[in-house]
Structure formats: C-alpha cells, structure tokens
Write an enzyme that holds these catalytic residues in place. Structure first.
Site, PDB file in Angstrom:
ATOM      1  N   ARG A 177       0.868  -1.183   0.000  1.00  0.00           N
ATOM      2  CA  ARG A 177       0.000   0.000   0.000  1.00  0.00           C
ATOM      3  C   ARG A 177       0.896   1.222   0.000  1.00  0.00           C
ATOM      4  O   ARG A 177       1.733   1.391   0.898  1.00  0.00           O
ATOM      5  CB  ARG A 177      -0.897  -0.020   1.247  1.00  0.00           C
ATOM      6  CG  ARG A 177      -1.708   1.266   1.491  1.00  0.00           C
ATOM      7  CD  ARG A 177      -2.703   1.531   0.373  1.00  0.00           C
ATOM      8  NE  ARG A 177      -3.758   2.462   0.768  1.00  0.00           N
ATOM      9  CZ  ARG A 177      -3.666   3.790   0.707  1.00  0.00           C
ATOM     10  NH1 ARG A 177      -2.536   4.353   0.311  1.00  0.00           N
ATOM     11  NH2 ARG A 177      -4.698   4.533   1.040  1.00  0.00           N
TER      12      ARG A 177
ATOM     13  N   GLU B 183     -11.464   5.828  -5.339  1.00  0.00           N
ATOM     14  CA  GLU B 183     -11.898   4.458  -5.079  1.00  0.00           C
ATOM     15  C   GLU B 183     -12.587   3.825  -6.287  1.00  0.00           C
ATOM     16  O   GLU B 183     -13.470   4.439  -6.893  1.00  0.00           O
ATOM     17  CB  GLU B 183     -12.865   4.444  -3.902  1.00  0.00           C
ATOM     18  CG  GLU B 183     -12.248   4.786  -2.566  1.00  0.00           C
ATOM     19  CD  GLU B 183     -11.400   3.653  -2.032  1.00  0.00           C
ATOM     20  OE1 GLU B 183     -11.840   2.498  -2.085  1.00  0.00           O
ATOM     21  OE2 GLU B 183     -10.306   3.931  -1.547  1.00  0.00           O
TER      22      GLU B 183
ATOM     23  N   ARG C  75      -1.306  -6.143   4.200  1.00  0.00           N
ATOM     24  CA  ARG C  75      -0.413  -5.414   3.300  1.00  0.00           C
ATOM     25  C   ARG C  75       0.667  -4.721   4.130  1.00  0.00           C
ATOM     26  O   ARG C  75       0.553  -4.611   5.345  1.00  0.00           O
ATOM     27  CB  ARG C  75      -1.185  -4.363   2.491  1.00  0.00           C
ATOM     28  CG  ARG C  75      -2.348  -4.908   1.692  1.00  0.00           C
ATOM     29  CD  ARG C  75      -3.117  -3.805   0.974  1.00  0.00           C
ATOM     30  NE  ARG C  75      -3.681  -2.825   1.891  1.00  0.00           N
ATOM     31  CZ  ARG C  75      -4.549  -1.867   1.532  1.00  0.00           C
ATOM     32  NH1 ARG C  75      -4.933  -1.783   0.264  1.00  0.00           N
ATOM     33  NH2 ARG C  75      -5.012  -1.020   2.411  1.00  0.00           N
TER      34      ARG C  75
END
Length: 288
Positions: free
Chosen positions: A153, A161, A201
């Site tokens: 990330r 989004e 992540r």
C-alpha cells in the site's frame, strides 16, 4: 627267568612324555603371555608418542587462525543470506524488526487499485542472479504467483476508489489505476516498508528508475493529479518523504489542473470524503 615288565616301562615313558608336553605347553603359554604384554606395552608407548604429535598440528597458530577465519566466514555468509538474500513470499512473512529499517527489491506483478500493487520479492536484484540465472526466474503464471507476492500500500497518498462491495466507483478511479499500472507494472521497484495494515499489506514508499533518476511513485502520482495526500487524524505514514513535499506536489497538480483536478470546481470529492460518506472504516493509514 622272570618275564620282562614291558607295561611298566611303557607307562613311565608315557608319564615322562606327558610331563614334557605339560612343561612345553606352560613355557609356550608363558612366552605368549610375555609377548602379548610386550606388544601391548610397545603399542602404548608408540601411541603415547604418536598422539601428541598429531594433536600438536591442531594447536599450531596457523591452524587455529584458519579455523577461526573459516568459521567466521561461514557464519557471515549465513547471516548475509538470512538478512539480505532470503526471499520473502508474502507481507505476512515480514518480521516486525524489518519494518521501518529495511527495503524490499522486487518486480511488480499486478496492480489492484490506484494506490496499491503486488510485487515479487527478488532479494539482491540482478546482482543475485534474478532474471538471468535459470533457477532465479520470476513466475509468469498466476497460479505460480499465488501466495508468493507482497501486497504493498503506497504510503502517504490516497487514490480515487474503484467500485467495491456494491459501492459505486469514484470519478477518475479507473484513470488512477491506469496511470499506476503504466508506471509500475513489470518494473523493478525498491520499497521501503514501514508497517503492516489490517488488510495483510505493508505500507511503504516505492521507487522506480526512470532513465537515470529514481522516482518516488507516490510523489509522481500526486504530481499527475491522480492521488491526494492521505488525510487522517493520526497514524499517517510518510516514511522517507515529507508531508510538506507531498502537499506541494498536490498543490502544483491543482494549480495546473492535472488529472482529477481538471473537472469543474466543486465536483471533486476526496477519497477520504467518499469513504466517510459510505462508512468505510475510520480514518487511519491503510484503510481501503
């Protein structure tokens, strides 16, 4: 004339013979015992003389130094391999002591959203044989890549989004994804990792080489106008970059009306506002 006593003579001869045999046997046995004792003593003396001379070779300074050097070299190689050349398959395999201190070198194999991607860890890069040694090739098949990539990330930024879980896509979400895909997919990247998030992540700053310059992917995405500086009350991670530098890049993109800033003023909704409107978690680093 009396008969001769032949049997008594025979008995005497036999007795003398038995005595002689018994004496010879005892002498032979005694001689054997004596020889065995002398042989054992000789072996002990030779061993006592030979063993110290053999052990002396191991006590020589040259031998000790060579042994120490070989042992230190072997331990050093093992430590270097464990710390720098051992491949990490997934983000969940990264140890906490690694975060905030080290970087990961790898190749981007997929881009899932406008601000995250997956990379195949290639420790040591081309110097360690990745890409040109037969046994150090990056898999091209999706099945072979399953559970073998690190989900990253991008730190410090937030991109529009895409549609998730029934929620509609934000404007410019696809454009942001396309930009990031064109910029990093298939490229070798170095990612400085800082912490793990709730989606398995790692949050990190990724760099790629463009010509002769190493580029901060997050910074370039801000300049292109396809991301904003990550907004949160606390816990935002900028890592090696600085918040001021990122905000200057965002301001420059707004001024030049780049990317998602090209629309009409007032039509813009930040990724943070979008997630808040749809009730997507609390504002914290790594929310997506």
């Amino acid at each position: 004339m009396p008969w001769p006593k032949l049997w008594s003579s025979s008995i005497k001869v036999e007795a003398d013979s038995e005595d002689s045999l018994s004496t010879n046997a005892r002498e032979t046995l005694d001689s054997a015992k004596q020889n065995a004792t002398e042989t054992a003593q000789t072996i002990q003396r030779e061993t006592a003389r030979a063993v110290p001379s053999q052990l002396a070779a191991f006590t020589q300074p040259e031998t000790i130094i060579a042994a120490v050097v070989l042992s230190a070299t072997a331990l050093g190689f093992a430590r270097v391999y464990k710390s720098y050349l051992r491949r990490i398959p997934q983000a969940t395999n990264i140890k906490p002591g690694f975060l905030g201190r080290r970087s990961l070198h790898g190749r981007v194999t997929s881009v899932g959203d406008g601000d995250n991607f997956r990379m195949y860890h290639t420790p040591g890069g081309r110097l360690a044989g990745w890409g040109w040694l037969p046994w150090r090739q990056i898999p091209a098949d999706k099945k072979a890549l399953k559970d073998q990539t690190i989900h990253v990330r991008l730190a410090g930024i937030d991109a529009p989004e895409l549609a998730h879980f029934g929620r509609p896509s934000q404007p410019y979400a696809q454009e942001a994804l396309d930009w990031l895909t064109a910029y990093v997919l298939g490229k070798r990247v170095r990612t400085y990792v800082y912490k793990a998030d709730q989606y398995s992540r790692v949050v990190g700053t990724a760099y790629v080489w463009k010509w002769f310059w190493r580029r901060d992917v997050s910074l370039q995405m801000l300049k292109a106008g396809y991301a904003t500086v990550y907004e949160a009350k606390s816990g935002v991670e900028f890592g090696r970059a600085t918040e001021q530098r990122y905000r200057r890049a965002e301001w420059w993109a707004k001024t030049k009306r780049k990317g998602m800033w090209a629309g009409k003023k007032g039509d813009y909704e930040s990724p943070r506002e979008y997630k808040t409107r749809h009730g997507v978690g609390a504002p914290q680093e790594g929310t997506k």
